[in-house]
Design a protein around this motif. Structure first.
Motif, PDB file in Angstrom:
ATOM      1  N   ASP A   1       0.861  -1.185   0.000  1.00 25.69           N
ATOM      2  CA  ASP A   1       0.000   0.000   0.000  1.00 25.69           C
ATOM      3  C   ASP A   1       0.896   1.233   0.000  1.00 25.69           C
ATOM      4  OD1 ASP A   1       0.984   0.447   2.515  1.00 25.69           O
ATOM      5  OD2 ASP A   1      -0.818  -0.219   3.573  1.00 25.69           O
ATOM      6  N   LEU A   2       0.319   2.414   0.094  1.00 23.23           N
ATOM      7  CA  LEU A   2       1.104   3.640  -0.030  1.00 23.23           C
ATOM      8  C   LEU A   2       2.071   3.847   1.135  1.00 23.23           C
ATOM      9  CD1 LEU A   2      -1.560   6.055  -1.562  1.00 23.23           C
ATOM     10  CD2 LEU A   2       0.604   5.334  -2.614  1.00 23.23           C
ATOM     11  N   THR A   3       1.815   3.211   2.271  1.00 24.87           N
ATOM     12  CA  THR A   3       2.734   3.342   3.403  1.00 24.87           C
ATOM     13  C   THR A   3       3.841   2.306   3.343  1.00 24.87           C
ATOM     14  OG1 THR A   3       1.562   1.776   4.819  1.00 24.87           O
ATOM     15  CG2 THR A   3       0.825   4.082   4.894  1.00 24.87           C
ATOM     16  N   GLY A   4       3.770   1.394   2.357  1.00 20.87           N
ATOM     17  CA  GLY A   4       4.829   0.395   2.218  1.00 20.87           C
ATOM     18  C   GLY A   4       4.507  -0.908   2.915  1.00 20.87           C
TER      19      GLY A   4
ATOM     20  N   GLY B   1      -1.103   2.067  -4.167  1.00 20.40           N
ATOM     21  CA  GLY B   1       0.115   1.513  -3.577  1.00 20.40           C
ATOM     22  C   GLY B   1       1.215   1.376  -4.608  1.00 20.40           C
ATOM     23  N   PHE B   2       2.157   0.495  -4.345  1.00 22.41           N
ATOM     24  CA  PHE B   2       3.289   0.307  -5.258  1.00 22.41           C
ATOM     25  C   PHE B   2       3.406  -1.145  -5.675  1.00 22.41           C
ATOM     26  CE2 PHE B   2       4.583   3.817  -2.403  1.00 22.41           C
ATOM     27  CZ  PHE B   2       4.650   4.834  -3.337  1.00 22.41           C
ATOM     28  N   LEU B   3       3.835  -1.315  -6.954  1.00 22.68           N
ATOM     29  CA  LEU B   3       4.211  -2.648  -7.407  1.00 22.68           C
ATOM     30  C   LEU B   3       5.724  -2.690  -7.465  1.00 22.68           C
ATOM     31  CD1 LEU B   3       3.863  -5.457  -8.745  1.00 22.68           C
ATOM     32  CD2 LEU B   3       3.784  -4.258 -10.954  1.00 22.68           C
ATOM     33  N   ILE B   4       6.293  -3.687  -6.777  1.00 24.98           N
ATOM     34  CA  ILE B   4       7.749  -3.818  -6.785  1.00 24.98           C
ATOM     35  C   ILE B   4       8.101  -5.093  -7.533  1.00 24.98           C
ATOM     36  CG2 ILE B   4       9.793  -4.083  -5.333  1.00 24.98           C
ATOM     37  CD1 ILE B   4       8.064  -2.714  -3.103  1.00 24.98           C
TER      38      ILE B   4
ATOM     39  N   ALA C   1      20.154  -7.870  -7.525  1.00 28.31           N
ATOM     40  CA  ALA C   1      18.947  -7.776  -8.337  1.00 28.31           C
ATOM     41  C   ALA C   1      18.762  -6.407  -8.948  1.00 28.31           C
ATOM     42  CB  ALA C   1      17.743  -8.095  -7.464  1.00 28.31           C
ATOM     43  N   ASP C   2      17.981  -6.364 -10.008  1.00 30.00           N
ATOM     44  CA  ASP C   2      17.458  -5.094 -10.507  1.00 30.00           C
ATOM     45  C   ASP C   2      16.058  -4.957  -9.938  1.00 30.00           C
ATOM     46  OD1 ASP C   2      19.749  -4.754 -11.870  1.00 30.00           O
ATOM     47  OD2 ASP C   2      18.868  -4.818 -13.893  1.00 30.00           O
ATOM     48  N   ILE C   3      15.704  -3.745  -9.540  1.00 31.37           N
ATOM     49  CA  ILE C   3      14.400  -3.545  -8.913  1.00 31.37           C
ATOM     50  C   ILE C   3      13.641  -2.433  -9.629  1.00 31.37           C
ATOM     51  CG2 ILE C   3      13.197  -2.888  -6.775  1.00 31.37           C
ATOM     52  CD1 ILE C   3      15.655  -3.919  -5.245  1.00 31.37           C
ATOM     53  N   GLU C   4      12.397  -2.717  -9.939  1.00 33.48           N
ATOM     54  CA  GLU C   4      11.550  -1.662 -10.508  1.00 33.48           C
ATOM     55  C   GLU C   4      10.432  -1.361  -9.527  1.00 33.48           C
ATOM     56  OE1 GLU C   4       9.926  -2.494 -14.341  1.00 33.48           O
ATOM     57  OE2 GLU C   4      11.920  -3.065 -15.128  1.00 33.48           O
TER      58      GLU C   4
ATOM     59  N   PRO D   1       9.256   5.615   0.218  1.00 32.15           N
ATOM     60  CA  PRO D   1       8.473   6.859   0.250  1.00 32.15           C
ATOM     61  C   PRO D   1       9.239   8.052  -0.316  1.00 32.15           C
ATOM     62  CG  PRO D   1       8.312   5.686   2.339  1.00 32.15           C
ATOM     63  CD  PRO D   1       9.312   4.949   1.520  1.00 32.15           C
ATOM     64  N   GLU D   2      10.493   8.187   0.058  1.00 34.34           N
ATOM     65  CA  GLU D   2      11.289   9.309  -0.467  1.00 34.34           C
ATOM     66  C   GLU D   2      11.510   9.167  -1.965  1.00 34.34           C
ATOM     67  OE1 GLU D   2      12.197   7.547   2.162  1.00 34.34           O
ATOM     68  OE2 GLU D   2      12.733   8.884   3.821  1.00 34.34           O
ATOM     69  N   ILE D   3      11.814   7.903  -2.370  1.00 33.66           N
ATOM     70  CA  ILE D   3      12.112   7.672  -3.784  1.00 33.66           C
ATOM     71  C   ILE D   3      10.909   8.022  -4.655  1.00 33.66           C
ATOM     72  CG2 ILE D   3      12.550   5.847  -5.486  1.00 33.66           C
ATOM     73  CD1 ILE D   3      14.207   4.441  -3.237  1.00 33.66           C
ATOM     74  N   MET D   4       9.759   7.625  -4.211  1.00 34.27           N
ATOM     75  CA  MET D   4       8.561   7.829  -5.020  1.00 34.27           C
ATOM     76  C   MET D   4       7.871   9.144  -4.683  1.00 34.27           C
ATOM     77  SD  MET D   4       8.905   5.254  -6.850  1.00 34.27           S
ATOM     78  CE  MET D   4       7.422   5.125  -7.858  1.00 34.27           C
TER      79      MET D   4
END
Ligand SMILES: Nc1nc2c(ncn2[C@@H]2O[C@H](COP(=O)(O)OP(=O)(O)OP(=O)(O)O)[C@@H](O)[C@H]2O)c(=O)[nH]1
Ligand SMILES: [Mg+2]
Lengths: 506, 173
Positions: free
Chosen positions: A20-23, A88-91, A78-81, A52-55
């Protein structure tokens, strides 16, 4: 089938995590990292703490290459996207451990070699600095030592002329010996320091080769005889009579080699041989070699024997001779070679290319020996003479120089060191010598005696005028007895000097 | 209160970035050089006052001799920068000024500490003289090997960041 295989293959390589948006983790594969649902993803790895800072500021996606997610036990690179989704975020994590492992190996090699070469450059620089400092120090120091030593030598000479007992004379002889050894060592050290600093420049000129060799022969036959050794000199007769090179430095090389040979050889023969390798146009390639029947040099020492300060500690009394030889030959574009067998002797040799003038140089002195062809003979007052002025006091030097330059028919060479006089006299033909009788390391009468004892007719007969501040009749008589043709006492008129010279030059 | 702050540690390769972090986090040191690639991230919490702690999230970047080649994404959202050079290798501080300028463009206004590491290898007066002569100003001279000034460096940065956070909070209120 293929689709399934592909999925299986990919499944191991990728991990998808939704937060979610809070990680906080909403959903995750469990392929690479173990991630608990409903827990902050930062717990899985500190990388995710910064999401949070990155995004920040509504960034949609961010891609990170080569992130170290593993532990030392279980590597994971690893490479991470990261993609922003509605709530929220998809990692997406891609395992590229293998790929990055080879990248690491490459980087390791590259960085290490770059750093190594940097450190080598720094180290060399530091060594050079130290070497420079050392040479500077040695040079200054030996200069400082020179003056008191010169005084000691001068005073010893004066002392010798006073009324002394047999015992005192004996002591004085040892004293003189020691001081002259000290002086030679000091000169050696100075030469080394100058060579190392690149301050030594060659000073080539045309010189008479047979005379040059004869001088060495004379010196070392006596020296060798004192030790019960034989000294033989042979030269190829096809070597040109006149050669062009730095005679003084060549002499320094050869005397160092001969000195060592005499020093270390207990019995047998020391031989100096000069061979002509090749003669072409106006260049002659010569091989100089000095052989002895001394103790020889063990193979393990051959490498270090030429290094300057290396030797100082090793054998007592070993000078810097070989290091000087190496340095000087370097300067002349040659290298010393050594062949040696323990118990049988050593053979030092080097090749040197020297130019030679195609015609014998015409010197005023040489002209005198031509058959008198009256018609061609220059008029008397235009004839030029070569004068060797031996004087260490600069003021006297200058005033004499002035007196002699005025009439315009003298070529003047000045030597301030008695030790150099012999070489000068043998190698250049002088018509007359003006000599201060009080030279620092050898007296004028000793020098005169030595010159008069030379085996060359033209050298031993050179007129010598002594110059002295001592006007005692007995003393002047003694100078004349030593072989001076005339003695002039200071102060004197310019005319008096010129008249005396003219009389002797006739 | 606890806040967490992202700090990027960068500089030429082999200057001791990894070693500084390791000294700070684990209080250990190794003479071996293992080249870092990409980025390695660790966290350490620092007490900045009786009530406040700062969790430093330390991003140990791959060394490079060209700041322009630092991957931009690594710098995203960073709160602080530690720029490390090696006092025993002049090549690592040859273009500090240029590098710092480039960084200031990429991540404006981020507190930056300039650190000369490996001070155990060179006499500090000598380093001082060299750096002053070159007009290079630095914040700390450290040694990961002996631990000299390592904690001071990180704690100082943590305090700066805590103060920044206070100020921002103050503004918001
Ligand atoms: N004497 C000394 N050596 C150090 C110090 N810090 C690091 N080193 C050594 O320097 C080498 C490089 O250290 P690292 O910490 O790997 O350097 P780095 O900056 O992380 O290198 P990269 O990851 O390649 O950029 C290692 O051999 C360390 O042991 C120090 O303070 N003093
Ligand atoms: Mg590293």
């Amino acid at each position: 089938m293929l689709k399934e295989l592909r999925e299986n293959y990919n499944r191991d390589k990728f991990q998808f995590i939704l937060t979610d948006l809070t990680g906080r983790v909403v959903q995750s594969d469990q392929t690479l990292l173990s991630v608990e649902e409903n827990v902050a993803i930062g717990e899985a790895h500190p990388f995710f703490l910064s999401i949070p800072e990155i995004m920040d500021a509504g960034r949609e996606t961010a891609t990170f290459h080569c992130v170290q997610l593993g532990t030392p036990m279980a590597r994971l690179t690893a490479d991470i996207e990261i993609h922003r989704k509605k709530d929220g975020f998809l990692i997406v994590i891609e395992d590229l451990t293998q790929h990055y492992r080879s990248y690491q190996k490459m980087a390791q090699t590259r960085n290490e070699s770059i750093i190594d070469s940097e450190l080598i450059v720094l180290k060399n620089h530091e060594l050079q600095e130290r070497e420079r400092f050392k040479n500077e120090f040695i040079q200054n120091f030996s200069h400082e030592l020179r003056n008191p030593l010169t005084n000691i030598i001068a005073l010893t000479n004066i002392l010798q002329r006073t009324d002394l007992s047999e015992e005192q004379l004996g002591i004085l002889a040892v004293l003189k010996d020691s001081t002259s050894n000290l002086k030679l060592m000091l000169e050696d050290i100075l030469s080394i320091a100058m060579i190392a600093k690149g301050k030594l420049a060659l000073n080539p000129s045309v010189f008479n080769f047979p005379h040059f060799i004869e001088f060495l022969k004379l010196t070392y036959t006596t020296r060798a005889k004192e030790k019960g050794l034989a000294f033989s000199v042979t030269t190829d007769e096809k070597i040109p009579e006149y050669l062009e090179g730095d005679r003084i430095r060549l002499l320094q090389v050869l005397t160092n080699l001969c000195d060592n040979a005499v020093k270390y050889t207990k019995e047998g023969t020391i031989s100096l041989h000069v061979a002509l390798n090749q003669k072409r146009a106006n260049t002659a390639s010569l091989r100089f070699s000095v052989k002895d029947t001394g103790p020889g040099i063990p193979p393990e020492s051959l490498g270090t024997i030429l290094e300057s300060f290396e030797q100082l500690g090793q054998t007592e009394g070993v000078g810097l001779g070989l290091a000087i030889v190496k340095g000087l030959l370097d300067l002349m574009g040659s290298t010393i070679k050594i062949e040696s067998e323990v118990g049988r002797g050593s053979h030092f040799y080097f090749d040197l290319k020297l130019q030679f003038p195609l015609r014998e140089p015409i010197r005023p002195a040489a002209r005198k020996h031509l058959p008198p062809t009256k018609a061609k003979a220059p008029a008397k007052d235009t004839q030029k003479y070569r004068v060797l002025l031996v004087e260490d006091n600069e003021q006297v030097q200058t005033s004499l120089f002035k007196s002699l330059i005025e009439p315009g028919n003298f070529f003047i060479d000045v030597v301030s060191d008695g030790a150099l006089v012999m070489q000068e006299v043998v190698n250049s033909k002088y018509d007359i010598i003006l000599m201060d009788v009080n030279l620092p390391n050898i007296t004028g009468d000793q020098l005169t005696k030595a010159i008069r004892a030379f085996p060359f007719k033209d050298v031993k007969k050179i007129p010598i005028i002594g110059i002295t501040a001592n006007s005692y009749k007995a003393q002047i008589k003694a100078y004349k007895k030593a072989g001076m043709n005339a003695v002039i006492t200071k102060p004197f008129e310019q005319n008096e000097l010129l008249k005396t010279m003219q009389r002797l030059l006739k | 209160m606890n806040i967490s702050k992202k700090i990027v540690v960068l500089g030429y390769f082999g200057v001791g970035k990894t070693s500084l972090i390791r000294r700070f986090v684990e209080n250990s040191f190794s003479n071996d050089y293992k080249v870092s690639i990409g980025v390695h991230i660790v966290k350490k919490t620092v007490q900045v006052s009786t009530d406040d702690t700062v969790s430093l999230i330390l991003w140990d970047l791959e060394g490079t001799d060209d700041i322009a080649s630092v991957r931009e994404s690594y710098l995203l959202g960073t709160h602080g920068i530690i720029y490390v050079f090696d006092v025993s290798r002049p090549s690592t501080f040859q273009s500090i000024e240029k590098d710092l300028e480039a960084l200031a463009k990429k991540v404006p206004g981020v507190p930056t500490q300039v650190v000369g590491n490996k001070i155990d290898l060179v006499a500090s007066e000598e380093v001082d003289a060299t750096l002053t002569e070159k007009g290079i100003s630095f914040d700390y001279l450290t040694s990961a090997k002996t631990g000299e000034k390592v904690n001071e460096l990180f704690e100082h940065l943590a305090k700066i960041l805590a103060l920044d956070a206070e100020r921002i909070k103050g503004k918001l209120q």
